[in-house]
Scaffold this motif. Structure first.
Motif, PDB file in Angstrom:
ATOM      1  N   CYS A 107       0.805  -1.232   0.000  1.00 18.22           N
ATOM      2  CA  CYS A 107       0.000   0.000   0.000  1.00 18.22           C
ATOM      3  C   CYS A 107       0.836   1.279   0.000  1.00 18.22           C
ATOM      4  CB  CYS A 107      -0.974   0.016   1.175  1.00 18.22           C
ATOM      5  SG  CYS A 107      -0.193   0.275   2.788  1.00 18.22           S
ATOM      6  N   GLY A 108       2.147   1.172   0.262  1.00 13.74           N
ATOM      7  CA  GLY A 108       3.019   2.329   0.220  1.00 13.74           C
ATOM      8  C   GLY A 108       3.071   3.165   1.490  1.00 13.74           C
ATOM      9  N   GLN A 109       2.310   2.779   2.524  1.00 13.03           N
ATOM     10  CA  GLN A 109       2.293   3.547   3.767  1.00 13.03           C
ATOM     11  C   GLN A 109       3.543   3.260   4.598  1.00 13.03           C
ATOM     12  OE1 GLN A 109      -0.904   2.603   6.547  1.00 13.03           O
ATOM     13  NE2 GLN A 109      -1.046   4.763   7.107  1.00 13.03           N
ATOM     14  N   LYS A 110       4.024   4.284   5.307  1.00 16.22           N
ATOM     15  CA  LYS A 110       5.142   4.095   6.232  1.00 16.22           C
ATOM     16  C   LYS A 110       4.636   3.324   7.446  1.00 16.22           C
ATOM     17  CE  LYS A 110       8.454   6.533   4.301  1.00 16.22           C
ATOM     18  NZ  LYS A 110       9.749   6.054   3.941  1.00 16.22           N
ATOM     19  N   VAL A 111       5.385   2.327   7.882  1.00 11.25           N
ATOM     20  CA  VAL A 111       5.003   1.454   8.990  1.00 11.25           C
ATOM     21  C   VAL A 111       6.004   1.646  10.125  1.00 11.25           C
ATOM     22  CG1 VAL A 111       4.624  -0.944   9.697  1.00 11.25           C
ATOM     23  CG2 VAL A 111       4.057  -0.226   7.362  1.00 11.25           C
ATOM     24  N   GLN A 171       7.747   0.188  13.020  1.00 10.95           N
ATOM     25  CA  GLN A 171       8.038  -1.168  13.487  1.00 10.95           C
ATOM     26  C   GLN A 171       8.006  -1.302  15.003  1.00 10.95           C
ATOM     27  OE1 GLN A 171      11.149  -3.219  10.907  1.00 10.95           O
ATOM     28  NE2 GLN A 171      11.638  -1.044  10.618  1.00 10.95           N
ATOM     29  N   ARG A 172       7.933  -0.178  15.720  1.00  8.03           N
ATOM     30  CA  ARG A 172       7.841  -0.234  17.179  1.00  8.03           C
ATOM     31  C   ARG A 172       6.433  -0.577  17.632  1.00  8.03           C
ATOM     32  NH1 ARG A 172      10.401   5.628  17.691  1.00  8.03           N
ATOM     33  NH2 ARG A 172       8.920   5.784  15.980  1.00  8.03           N
ATOM     34  N   ASP A 173       5.450  -0.491  16.720  1.00  9.90           N
ATOM     35  CA  ASP A 173       4.056  -0.822  17.033  1.00  9.90           C
ATOM     36  C   ASP A 173       3.683  -2.061  16.225  1.00  9.90           C
ATOM     37  OD1 ASP A 173       1.350  -0.994  17.519  1.00  9.90           O
ATOM     38  OD2 ASP A 173       0.910   1.076  16.976  1.00  9.90           O
ATOM     39  N   LEU A 174       3.648  -3.207  16.891  1.00  9.25           N
ATOM     40  CA  LEU A 174       3.433  -4.473  16.185  1.00  9.25           C
ATOM     41  C   LEU A 174       2.052  -4.577  15.552  1.00  9.25           C
ATOM     42  CD1 LEU A 174       5.304  -6.914  18.562  1.00  9.25           C
ATOM     43  CD2 LEU A 174       6.121  -5.810  16.487  1.00  9.25           C
ATOM     44  N   ARG A 175       1.078  -3.774  16.008  1.00  9.09           N
ATOM     45  CA  ARG A 175      -0.231  -3.759  15.345  1.00  9.09           C
ATOM     46  C   ARG A 175      -0.064  -3.356  13.881  1.00  9.09           C
ATOM     47  NH1 ARG A 175      -3.445   0.711  18.427  1.00  9.09           N
ATOM     48  NH2 ARG A 175      -1.473   1.707  18.015  1.00  9.09           N
ATOM     49  N   GLN A 176       0.754  -2.347  13.648  1.00  7.25           N
ATOM     50  CA  GLN A 176       0.970  -1.875  12.287  1.00  7.25           C
ATOM     51  C   GLN A 176       1.706  -2.921  11.448  1.00  7.25           C
ATOM     52  OE1 GLN A 176       2.532   2.136  11.850  1.00  7.25           O
ATOM     53  NE2 GLN A 176       1.861   2.622  13.926  1.00  7.25           N
ATOM     54  N   VAL A 177       2.710  -3.540  12.038  1.00  4.42           N
ATOM     55  CA  VAL A 177       3.488  -4.543  11.316  1.00  4.42           C
ATOM     56  C   VAL A 177       2.596  -5.714  10.905  1.00  4.42           C
ATOM     57  CG1 VAL A 177       5.424  -6.176  11.469  1.00  4.42           C
ATOM     58  CG2 VAL A 177       5.628  -3.883  12.475  1.00  4.42           C
ATOM     59  N   TYR A 195      -0.680  -5.816  10.595  1.00  3.26           N
ATOM     60  CA  TYR A 195      -1.696  -5.373   9.637  1.00  3.26           C
ATOM     61  C   TYR A 195      -1.116  -5.323   8.224  1.00  3.26           C
ATOM     62  CZ  TYR A 195      -5.075  -2.452   7.219  1.00  3.26           C
ATOM     63  OH  TYR A 195      -5.976  -1.968   6.310  1.00  3.26           O
ATOM     64  N   HIS A 196       0.086  -4.801   8.091  1.00  5.64           N
ATOM     65  CA  HIS A 196       0.683  -4.630   6.760  1.00  5.64           C
ATOM     66  C   HIS A 196       1.254  -5.922   6.197  1.00  5.64           C
ATOM     67  CE1 HIS A 196       0.156  -0.338   6.140  1.00  5.64           C
ATOM     68  NE2 HIS A 196       0.301  -0.215   7.445  1.00  5.64           N
ATOM     69  N   GLU A 197       1.276  -6.985   6.978  1.00  7.50           N
ATOM     70  CA  GLU A 197       1.700  -8.286   6.466  1.00  7.50           C
ATOM     71  C   GLU A 197       0.569  -8.983   5.708  1.00  7.50           C
ATOM     72  OE1 GLU A 197       4.769  -9.812   6.514  1.00  7.50           O
ATOM     73  OE2 GLU A 197       5.448  -7.852   7.212  1.00  7.50           O
ATOM     74  N   GLY A 198      -0.675  -8.556   5.938  1.00 14.45           N
ATOM     75  CA  GLY A 198      -1.823  -9.175   5.282  1.00 14.45           C
ATOM     76  C   GLY A 198      -1.949  -8.744   3.828  1.00 14.45           C
ATOM     77  N   ARG A 245      -3.806  -7.593   0.265  1.00 14.00           N
ATOM     78  CA  ARG A 245      -4.904  -6.732  -0.207  1.00 14.00           C
ATOM     79  C   ARG A 245      -5.441  -5.787   0.866  1.00 14.00           C
ATOM     80  NH1 ARG A 245      -7.128 -11.841  -2.109  1.00 14.00           N
ATOM     81  NH2 ARG A 245      -6.038 -12.332  -4.013  1.00 14.00           N
ATOM     82  N   HIS A 246      -4.586  -5.086   1.540  1.00 17.45           N
ATOM     83  CA  HIS A 246      -5.033  -4.139   2.553  1.00 17.45           C
ATOM     84  C   HIS A 246      -4.896  -2.704   2.044  1.00 17.45           C
ATOM     85  CE1 HIS A 246      -0.671  -4.467   3.280  1.00 17.45           C
ATOM     86  NE2 HIS A 246      -0.764  -3.160   3.528  1.00 17.45           N
ATOM     87  N   GLU A 247      -5.647  -1.823   2.657  1.00 14.19           N
ATOM     88  CA  GLU A 247      -5.544  -0.398   2.371  1.00 14.19           C
ATOM     89  C   GLU A 247      -4.665   0.235   3.450  1.00 14.19           C
ATOM     90  OE1 GLU A 247      -9.462   1.206   2.380  1.00 14.19           O
ATOM     91  OE2 GLU A 247     -10.097   0.039   0.651  1.00 14.19           O
ATOM     92  N   PRO A 248      -4.157   1.450   3.195  1.00 18.18           N
ATOM     93  CA  PRO A 248      -3.398   2.128   4.248  1.00 18.18           C
ATOM     94  C   PRO A 248      -4.264   2.343   5.486  1.00 18.18           C
ATOM     95  CG  PRO A 248      -3.085   3.234   2.152  1.00 18.18           C
ATOM     96  CD  PRO A 248      -4.169   2.212   1.953  1.00 18.18           C
ATOM     97  N   LEU A 249      -3.635   2.300   6.651  1.00 18.05           N
ATOM     98  CA  LEU A 249      -4.334   2.574   7.902  1.00 18.05           C
ATOM     99  C   LEU A 249      -4.646   4.061   7.999  1.00 18.05           C
ATOM    100  CD1 LEU A 249      -2.280   0.545  10.508  1.00 18.05           C
ATOM    101  CD2 LEU A 249      -4.684   0.223   9.954  1.00 18.05           C
ATOM    102  N   GLU A 250      -5.760   4.384   8.605  1.00 10.57           N
ATOM    103  CA  GLU A 250      -6.074   5.770   8.902  1.00 10.57           C
ATOM    104  C   GLU A 250      -5.525   6.045  10.298  1.00 10.57           C
ATOM    105  OE1 GLU A 250      -9.902   8.690   9.388  1.00 10.57           O
ATOM    106  OE2 GLU A 250     -10.034   6.988   8.030  1.00 10.57           O
ATOM    107  N   LEU A 251      -4.496   6.879  10.356  1.00 16.46           N
ATOM    108  CA  LEU A 251      -3.843   7.163  11.628  1.00 16.46           C
ATOM    109  C   LEU A 251      -4.618   8.221  12.391  1.00 16.46           C
ATOM    110  CD1 LEU A 251      -0.162   7.172  10.389  1.00 16.46           C
ATOM    111  CD2 LEU A 251      -1.458   5.291  11.361  1.00 16.46           C
ATOM    112  N   GLU A 252      -4.472   8.207  13.705  1.00 21.53           N
ATOM    113  CA  GLU A 252      -5.183   9.141  14.575  1.00 21.53           C
ATOM    114  C   GLU A 252      -4.184   9.813  15.495  1.00 21.53           C
ATOM    115  OE1 GLU A 252      -8.706   6.753  16.163  1.00 21.53           O
ATOM    116  OE2 GLU A 252      -7.283   5.302  15.364  1.00 21.53           O
TER     117      GLU A 252
END
Length: 71
Positions: free
Chosen positions: A32-36, A38-44, A46-49, A51-58
Motif C-alpha cells: 500500500c506504500g504507507q510508512k510502517v 516497526q515499534r508498534d506491532l499492530r501496524q506490522v 496489519y501490513h503483512e496481510g 490486499r489491505h488499504e493504508p491505515l487511517e492514523l489518529e
C-alpha cells in the motif's frame, strides 16, 4: 477504511541490538506504500496481510480543558 485504533491497544515491539536512528524504525509497505512504525506491532501485523488499504492514523493526544476555578 481501517483505523489504527480498530486494531486494539498499542503492542510495543522490543529492539534488540542497541539504539538506531529514528528514521530506521519505519519501512514502506510494499503493497500500500504507507510508512510502517516497526515499534508498534499492530501496524506490522496489519501490513503483512494481503490486499489491505493504508491505515487511517489518529492523533494520540487528547486535550482536556478544565474550567477556571473562581478565586
Amino acid at each position: 477504511m481501517t483505523m489504527l485504533s480498530d486494531l486494539g491497544p498499542p503492542t510495543p515491539g522490543k529492539l534488540h541490538g542497541g539504539d538506531i536512528p529514528e528514521k530506521q524504525h519505519f519501512y514502506q509497505c510494499p503493497y500500500c506504500g504507507q510508512k510502517v512504525d516497526q515499534r508498534d506491532l499492530r501496524q506490522v501485523y496489519y501490513h503483512e496481510g494481503p490486499r489491505h488499504e493504508p491505515l487511517e492514523l489518529e492523533d494520540g493526544a487528547t486535550i482536556i480543558i478544565f474550567p477556571r476555578l473562581q478565586e
